[in-house]
Design a protein around this motif. Structure first.
Motif, PDB file in Angstrom:
ATOM      1  N   ARG A   1       4.268   1.155  10.149  1.00 45.04           N
ATOM      2  CA  ARG A   1       3.057   0.435  10.557  1.00 45.04           C
ATOM      3  C   ARG A   1       1.849   1.108   9.928  1.00 45.04           C
ATOM      4  N   VAL A   2       0.868   0.297   9.583  1.00 42.86           N
ATOM      5  CA  VAL A   2      -0.368   0.831   9.014  1.00 42.86           C
ATOM      6  C   VAL A   2      -1.542   0.155   9.708  1.00 42.86           C
ATOM      7  N   GLU A   3      -2.552   0.954  10.036  1.00 43.21           N
ATOM      8  CA  GLU A   3      -3.757   0.445  10.667  1.00 43.21           C
ATOM      9  C   GLU A   3      -4.938   0.744   9.757  1.00 43.21           C
ATOM     10  N   LEU A   4      -5.567  -0.284   9.262  1.00 45.18           N
ATOM     11  CA  LEU A   4      -6.736  -0.124   8.406  1.00 45.18           C
ATOM     12  C   LEU A   4      -7.919   0.315   9.264  1.00 45.18           C
ATOM     13  N   LEU A   5      -8.544   1.415   8.868  1.00 46.19           N
ATOM     14  CA  LEU A   5      -9.690   1.940   9.609  1.00 46.19           C
ATOM     15  C   LEU A   5     -11.015   1.581   8.958  1.00 46.19           C
ATOM     16  N   ASN A   6     -11.042   1.569   7.604  1.00 45.61           N
ATOM     17  CA  ASN A   6     -12.291   1.258   6.928  1.00 45.61           C
ATOM     18  C   ASN A   6     -12.034   0.932   5.467  1.00 45.61           C
ATOM     19  N   VAL A   7     -12.970   0.238   4.854  1.00 43.37           N
ATOM     20  CA  VAL A   7     -12.934  -0.078   3.426  1.00 43.37           C
ATOM     21  C   VAL A   7     -14.325   0.189   2.857  1.00 43.37           C
ATOM     22  N   PHE A   8     -14.353   0.883   1.726  1.00 45.01           N
ATOM     23  CA  PHE A   8     -15.606   1.171   1.024  1.00 45.01           C
ATOM     24  C   PHE A   8     -15.521   0.554  -0.365  1.00 45.01           C
ATOM     25  N   VAL A   9     -16.626   0.028  -0.870  1.00 50.85           N
ATOM     26  CA  VAL A   9     -16.650  -0.580  -2.198  1.00 50.85           C
ATOM     27  C   VAL A   9     -17.801   0.004  -3.013  1.00 50.85           C
ATOM     28  N   ASP A  10     -17.661  -0.099  -4.331  1.00 45.90           N
ATOM     29  CA  ASP A  10     -18.753   0.338  -5.204  1.00 45.90           C
ATOM     30  C   ASP A  10     -19.422  -0.834  -5.919  1.00 45.90           C
ATOM     31  N   GLY A  11     -18.905  -2.037  -5.749  1.00 43.23           N
ATOM     32  CA  GLY A  11     -19.483  -3.200  -6.400  1.00 43.23           C
ATOM     33  C   GLY A  11     -19.178  -3.284  -7.883  1.00 43.23           C
ATOM     34  N   ARG A  12     -18.344  -2.371  -8.384  1.00 40.27           N
ATOM     35  CA  ARG A  12     -17.983  -2.339  -9.806  1.00 40.27           C
ATOM     36  C   ARG A  12     -16.471  -2.413 -10.018  1.00 40.27           C
ATOM     37  N   GLY A  13     -15.754  -2.954  -9.038  1.00 39.62           N
ATOM     38  CA  GLY A  13     -14.320  -3.131  -9.204  1.00 39.62           C
ATOM     39  C   GLY A  13     -13.451  -2.088  -8.533  1.00 39.62           C
ATOM     40  N   HIS A  14     -14.063  -1.251  -7.691  1.00 42.20           N
ATOM     41  CA  HIS A  14     -13.292  -0.259  -6.959  1.00 42.20           C
ATOM     42  C   HIS A  14     -13.493  -0.460  -5.460  1.00 42.20           C
ATOM     43  N   ALA A  15     -12.414  -0.276  -4.720  1.00 41.90           N
ATOM     44  CA  ALA A  15     -12.486  -0.250  -3.262  1.00 41.90           C
ATOM     45  C   ALA A  15     -11.597   0.896  -2.797  1.00 41.90           C
ATOM     46  N   VAL A  16     -12.001   1.523  -1.716  1.00 46.76           N
ATOM     47  CA  VAL A  16     -11.242   2.629  -1.142  1.00 46.76           C
ATOM     48  C   VAL A  16     -10.972   2.295   0.321  1.00 46.76           C
ATOM     49  N   SER A  17      -9.701   2.319   0.684  1.00 40.63           N
ATOM     50  CA  SER A  17      -9.338   2.094   2.080  1.00 40.63           C
ATOM     51  C   SER A  17      -9.030   3.426   2.741  1.00 40.63           C
ATOM     52  N   VAL A  18      -9.249   3.462   4.037  1.00 43.43           N
ATOM     53  CA  VAL A  18      -8.843   4.583   4.875  1.00 43.43           C
ATOM     54  C   VAL A  18      -7.971   3.976   5.964  1.00 43.43           C
ATOM     55  N   HIS A  19      -6.778   4.559   6.147  1.00 41.05           N
ATOM     56  CA  HIS A  19      -5.864   4.000   7.128  1.00 41.05           C
ATOM     57  C   HIS A  19      -5.079   5.094   7.846  1.00 41.05           C
ATOM     58  N   ARG A  20      -4.385   4.682   8.874  1.00 35.77           N
ATOM     59  CA  ARG A  20      -3.461   5.542   9.622  1.00 35.77           C
ATOM     60  C   ARG A  20      -2.109   4.851   9.542  1.00 35.77           C
ATOM     61  N   PHE A  21      -1.067   5.619   9.268  1.00 32.17           N
ATOM     62  CA  PHE A  21       0.266   5.018   9.223  1.00 32.17           C
ATOM     63  C   PHE A  21       1.238   5.821  10.062  1.00 32.17           C
ATOM     64  N   THR A  22       2.197   5.103  10.635  1.00 31.64           N
ATOM     65  CA  THR A  22       3.243   5.713  11.443  1.00 31.64           C
ATOM     66  C   THR A  22       4.575   5.111  11.042  1.00 31.64           C
ATOM     67  N   ALA A  23       5.629   5.892  11.224  1.00 31.12           N
ATOM     68  CA  ALA A  23       6.976   5.397  10.953  1.00 31.12           C
ATOM     69  C   ALA A  23       7.985   6.363  11.553  1.00 31.12           C
ATOM     70  N   ASP A  24       9.161   5.841  11.785  1.00 29.91           N
ATOM     71  CA  ASP A  24      10.303   6.634  12.226  1.00 29.91           C
ATOM     72  C   ASP A  24      11.410   6.462  11.208  1.00 29.91           C
ATOM     73  N   ARG A  25      12.098   7.555  10.945  1.00 35.04           N
ATOM     74  CA  ARG A  25      13.198   7.536   9.974  1.00 35.04           C
ATOM     75  C   ARG A  25      14.253   8.514  10.478  1.00 35.04           C
ATOM     76  N   GLY A  26      15.343   7.972  11.019  1.00 35.18           N
ATOM     77  CA  GLY A  26      16.325   8.839  11.647  1.00 35.18           C
ATOM     78  C   GLY A  26      15.672   9.560  12.806  1.00 35.18           C
ATOM     79  N   ASP A  27      15.758  10.888  12.821  1.00 34.27           N
ATOM     80  CA  ASP A  27      15.125  11.669  13.880  1.00 34.27           C
ATOM     81  C   ASP A  27      13.736  12.165  13.490  1.00 34.27           C
ATOM     82  N   LYS A  28      13.200  11.659  12.375  1.00 36.73           N
ATOM     83  CA  LYS A  28      11.886  12.081  11.893  1.00 36.73           C
ATOM     84  C   LYS A  28      10.827  11.057  12.301  1.00 36.73           C
ATOM     85  N   HIS A  29       9.623  11.546  12.561  1.00 37.29           N
ATOM     86  CA  HIS A  29       8.475  10.687  12.869  1.00 37.29           C
ATOM     87  C   HIS A  29       7.294  11.169  12.027  1.00 37.29           C
ATOM     88  N   ILE A  30       6.511  10.228  11.541  1.00 40.42           N
ATOM     89  CA  ILE A  30       5.297  10.585  10.818  1.00 40.42           C
ATOM     90  C   ILE A  30       4.129   9.797  11.396  1.00 40.42           C
TER      91      ILE A  30
END
Length: 132
Positions: A70-99
């Motif tokens: 899962r990913v949750e978008l927190l913010n998006v920044f742009v420069d008006g010249r063809g670039h955008a930067v996202s900031v997000h939080r992501f979570t996942a489970d894989r076997g006995d691992k969690h991130i």
């Protein structure tokens, strides 16, 4: 004030990804788009072309985590010249691992399509351990 078109494009992409709407997401990218994934694990590297991005990376994100990614978008920044930067939080489970990490993507946009995605993560070693 209306949201900048590049921010709206990125936001639409995150919404489609979270819904699993790969047709919409695919339509937001050029056919030769490249997604760069940091780290030294089986999912890291450069995925060039939408088929490689969707089958080689996004498909594996879901399959490797049993659909828990899962990913949750927190913010998006742009420069008006063809670039955008996202900031997000992501979570996942894989076997006995969690991130649960913060990250972001630097997008290159030409016209109204995403051509390049440079992913950044909060802790590369934590990602390497989770995906390895």
């Amino acid at each position: 004030m209306a949201e900048h078109p590049h921010a709206a494009l990125v936001r639409k992409g995150y919404e489609a990804f979270q819904r699993g709407d790969m047709d919409t997401l695919r339509g937001l990218m050029t056919g030769d788009a490249t997604h760069h994934v940091p780290g030294s694990h089986p999912l890291s590297g450069d995925f060039k072309g939408v088929d490689s991005i969707f089958d080689g990376y996004y498909g594996r994100l879901f399959s490797e985590t049993g659909g828990s990614f899962r990913v949750e978008l927190l913010n998006v920044f742009v420069d008006g010249r063809g670039h955008a930067v996202s900031v997000h939080r992501f979570t996942a489970d894989r076997g006995d691992k969690h991130i649960d990490e913060s990250g972001g993507i630097v997008f290159r946009i030409v016209g109204d399509k995403i051509t390049d995605l440079d992913e950044c993560v909060e802790d590369i070693e934590k990602g390497n351990a989770f995906w390895s």
